[in-house]
Every structure is written in structure tokens, then in C-alpha cells.
Design a protein around this motif. Structure first.
Motif, PDB file in Angstrom:
ATOM      1  N   MET A 124       0.840  -1.188   0.000  1.00 46.39           N
ATOM      2  CA  MET A 124       0.000   0.000   0.000  1.00 46.39           C
ATOM      3  C   MET A 124       0.884   1.250   0.000  1.00 46.39           C
ATOM      4  SD  MET A 124      -2.868  -1.642   0.165  1.00 46.39           S
ATOM      5  CE  MET A 124      -4.241  -0.634   0.721  1.00 46.39           C
ATOM      6  N   VAL A 125       0.499   2.250  -0.799  1.00 47.36           N
ATOM      7  CA  VAL A 125       1.281   3.488  -0.884  1.00 47.36           C
ATOM      8  C   VAL A 125       0.380   4.681  -0.572  1.00 47.36           C
ATOM      9  CG1 VAL A 125       2.819   4.918  -2.275  1.00 47.36           C
ATOM     10  CG2 VAL A 125       2.697   2.450  -2.697  1.00 47.36           C
ATOM     11  N   GLU A 126       0.641   5.348   0.558  1.00 46.29           N
ATOM     12  CA  GLU A 126      -0.047   6.602   0.884  1.00 46.29           C
ATOM     13  C   GLU A 126       0.670   7.730   0.157  1.00 46.29           C
ATOM     14  OE1 GLU A 126      -1.776   9.931   1.949  1.00 46.29           O
ATOM     15  OE2 GLU A 126      -2.690   7.955   2.282  1.00 46.29           O
ATOM     16  N   ARG A 127      -0.053   8.405  -0.760  1.00 47.51           N
ATOM     17  CA  ARG A 127       0.582   9.425  -1.601  1.00 47.51           C
ATOM     18  C   ARG A 127      -0.117  10.783  -1.506  1.00 47.51           C
ATOM     19  NH1 ARG A 127      -2.324  12.141  -4.686  1.00 47.51           N
ATOM     20  NH2 ARG A 127      -0.951  12.151  -6.485  1.00 47.51           N
ATOM     21  N   GLY A 128      -0.923  10.938  -0.442  1.00 42.23           N
ATOM     22  CA  GLY A 128      -1.607  12.207  -0.262  1.00 42.23           C
ATOM     23  C   GLY A 128      -3.001  12.188  -0.853  1.00 42.23           C
ATOM     24  N   ILE A 129      -3.894  12.901  -0.208  1.00 40.92           N
ATOM     25  CA  ILE A 129      -5.287  12.959  -0.653  1.00 40.92           C
ATOM     26  C   ILE A 129      -5.681  14.407  -0.892  1.00 40.92           C
ATOM     27  CG2 ILE A 129      -6.048  10.799   0.391  1.00 40.92           C
ATOM     28  CD1 ILE A 129      -6.953  12.353   2.836  1.00 40.92           C
ATOM     29  N   ARG A 130      -6.746  14.596  -1.638  1.00 40.81           N
ATOM     30  CA  ARG A 130      -7.211  15.939  -1.972  1.00 40.81           C
ATOM     31  C   ARG A 130      -8.062  16.474  -0.823  1.00 40.81           C
ATOM     32  NH1 ARG A 130      -9.739  16.879  -7.781  1.00 40.81           N
ATOM     33  NH2 ARG A 130      -7.513  16.831  -8.271  1.00 40.81           N
ATOM     34  N   THR A 131      -7.668  17.620  -0.296  1.00 42.40           N
ATOM     35  CA  THR A 131      -8.437  18.289   0.752  1.00 42.40           C
ATOM     36  C   THR A 131      -8.628  19.752   0.356  1.00 42.40           C
ATOM     37  OG1 THR A 131      -6.524  19.034   2.066  1.00 42.40           O
ATOM     38  CG2 THR A 131      -7.298  16.781   2.448  1.00 42.40           C
TER      39      THR A 131
END
Length: 337
Positions: A234-241
Motif C-alpha cells: 500500500m502506498v499513501e501518496r496524499g489525498i485531496r483536501t
């Protein structure tokens, strides 16, 4: 339903459970850990739960799983999954530094970067030959020529490499070159692509969709796992906020959250989450502090000339400094790099 076998359960007992599931029209998915075997039962929940599993030889207990994802859940496998990519390892107390150019632009650019990240301590090379771009007029990558250059760099610098796949029709071709496949944020919900990479025997980096919840992300991993490919990272690559000071918002809490919910390794992408070179190093340091199993970082010998994401690429000397810091943190936190 998850059927947990007793430590030391023999093959005949495992086969007995599989046969009983087949009799009621259910599928059995077997996961063999170091201590015990766990069987995931997929089918009519009512019929499965009615059977007296605890009375069957070799069965320790049966655990209902109410989550929509079952195979990637921590209940299915208590032990952390450890993944080998040639000589590199992800998980199991080993922090995996993955680094290289966001896109392969030329042999010179790739080889200069590969040599620099290898010398600094990276264990896996990143570099994409196919780039999904917002504008159809932007650089789309060198396609198969880029894969050939990556394969050449692998032999020259003894670094396995990961490459992105965009299209189910390209999975076989890219798998023939790359040591590891990557599903980008835009394709996390491309279920046809997920199923296709689930059929190949190559580790898969699965980036979180930039609008995806953790549950949606884990369900995407389930698509791959269900097809038989159990080597998912799994790769956490940032989310849109609503925040605009960074390219995306790095959800650093995702690493410990995934660790609690799933047995799969999780790594952090501080480059695409921040979009800013000066933020990459502090976010990379945070990755090891929260228990992630690695990071994937953009490095470029001349970011000002980069055709893709130059603003977030570290210079080779900056990556070397980051790796010195990571080794100090690893020693303090009982990791191996």
C-alpha cells in the motif's frame, strides 16, 4: 468467514476444510503463515456460519469477517506480510527506500540518477515509462524504450525497478521487464486493471486514490489479492483536501491505520503528496516515525529540466543527506535499512 487452523494442522485436515466448503458451493482461499494456516471462506454467509467448524479436525476457531475486504484484513492473517523484490525487502522490520526519476527521459538522466540513489542506499529504483498526464499534450513517457533503459540500469547498478502500468493490455509486456508493478492514484479504482495485475506473479505498489477512503483503498487491494497475487504494498501518496499550500495532503496517519487493519506493508510517497522539494525530507522522516515500511521518492540530477514533476524532485546530494538521516532514525527505532 475466516477459519483459523491449529498450529501444526496437517495437509489432510486443511484439505478437509477446503472439501467441506466446496460441498456447500463456497470458495476457499488459503494463507499459510509461519505458525498456522488460515482459510478464507467466500460464499453464502449463512450456510458457512451454520457449519460446526470448531468440531472439525485441525480447526482452532472460525471468525466472522464483516468487512467487505477479507483477504487483506488483519483477521485473515495475523502475521505481517513481508515482500521480496529480488534482493530488496519490504516489511518485516526492514525499511525500503525506493528512489529515482518520476519519468525516464533519457539514458543519461536515468543512469546518473540510478547510480546516485544506489550509492546513497536506495534498494529499489523507480522510473516510469508510461505517464498519465492531466494534459494530453504533456510528456507521456518513452513507453517500451523506457522499460528497456530501466532493465539496462537494473543490470548496471544491481537495482530492481518498479514501473507504472496504466492499461490492462500492457500488464504482460511491462511485467516482462519490471520487477515490481505500480498502480497510480488515478487507477486505484480501475478494477479491470487491478484484476489483471492480480494474475501476474510480480509485487504491486498500490497507490491510494487521491479521493479514496482507507476502506476503498483496502477494497482495491482485495481485487488484486483475490486473483492470486498476494504481494501488494500500500502506498499513501496524499489525498485531496481543502488545503492548497501543498499539492496534496499527506495522510501520515494512514500508515498506522493500515497496519492495524491489514497485514500488508505500507509505504509513504512524500514527493507526490507535497509537490514541494523542501517538504520531501521532513515527510520522509515522518514515514519511519509512524511505522511505515518504506518510502518512494523522486530524484533527478537536474530538476529544472525535468519533463515531469521537477518541483518535487530531490537533487542527488539531497537524497544522500536524507538517507543519512534515515539511517540514524532507523537505528533509534530498531529498523534495518
Amino acid at each position: 468467514m475466516i477459519i483459523v487452523m491449529k498450529p501444526g494442522a496437517n495437509q489432510e485436515q486443511i484439505d478437509g476444510v477446503v472439501h467441506r466448503l466446496a460441498e456447500i458451493g463456497s470458495e476457499a482461499h488459503i494463507s499459510t503463515g509461519q505458525l498456522r494456516t488460515v482459510i478464507g471462506a467466500i460464499g453464502d454467509r449463512g450456510r458457512i456460519q451454520q457449519l460446526p467448524w470448531g468440531a472439525m479436525p485441525g480447526v482452532e476457531r472460525a471468525v466472522p469477517v464483516l468487512k467487505p475486504y477479507k483477504f487483506v484484513a488483519r483477521e485473515f492473517q495475523a502475521e505481517d506480510t513481508v515482500i521480496k523484490v529480488r534482493t530488496a525487502q519490504i516489511g518485516g522490520g526492514v525499511f525500503a527506500p525506493i528512489a529515482g526519476p518520476c519519468a525516464v527521459e533519457s539514458r543519461d538522466q536515468l543512469f546518473r540518477t540510478a547510480e546516485a540513489v544506489r550509492d546513497a542506499g536506495a534498494t529499489i529504483l523507480r522510473g516510469d515509462a508510461f505517464k498519465p498526464r492531466t494534459s494530453p499534450f504533456s510528456f507521456q513517457g518513452l513507453a517500451e524504450e523506457g522499460l528497456q533503459l530501466l532493465a539496462e540500469a537494473r543490470e548496471e547498478f544491481d537495482l530492481p525497478f518498479v514501473a507504472e502500468v496504466l492499461d490492462p493490455r500492457d500488464v504482460e509486456m511491462i511485467s516482462g521487464y519490471a520487477d515490481m508493478l505500480r498502480i497510480g492514484t488515478r487507477n486505484m479504482a480501475n478494477f479491470a486493471l487491478l484484476s489483471e495485475v492480480g494474475k501476474v506473479h510480480k509485487p504491486v505498489l498500490l497507490k491510494r486514490g487521491f479521493t479514496a477512503t482507507v476502506d476503498e483503498w483496502l477494497n482495491a487491494a482485495e481485487y488484486i489479492y483475490k486473483e492470486g497475487n498476494h504481494e501488494v504494498i500500500m502506498v499513501e501518496r496524499g489525498i485531496r483536501t481543502f488545503e492548497t499550500s501543498t499539492r496534496n495532503t499527506l495522510d501520515i496517519s494512514a500508515a498506522p491505520v493500515i497496519k492495524a487493519m491489514s497485514h500488508l506493508p505500507v509505504i509513504i510517497d512524500p514527493s507526490h503528496s507535497s509537490g514541494r522539494r523542501h517538504l520531501v525530507t521532513p515527510l520522509a522522516r515522518a514515514a519511519i516515525a509512524v511505522g511505515a515500511d518504506g518510502f518512494i521518492v523522486d530524484v533527478h540530477p537536474a530538476p529544472e529540466t525535468a519533463q515531469v514533476d521537477g518541483d518535487q524532485a530531490l537533487l542527488p546530494y539531497e537524497f544522500a543527506e536524507l538517507m543519512d538521516q534515515m539511517r540514524a532514525l532507523a537505528a533509534a527505532l530498531d529498523y534495518t535499512i
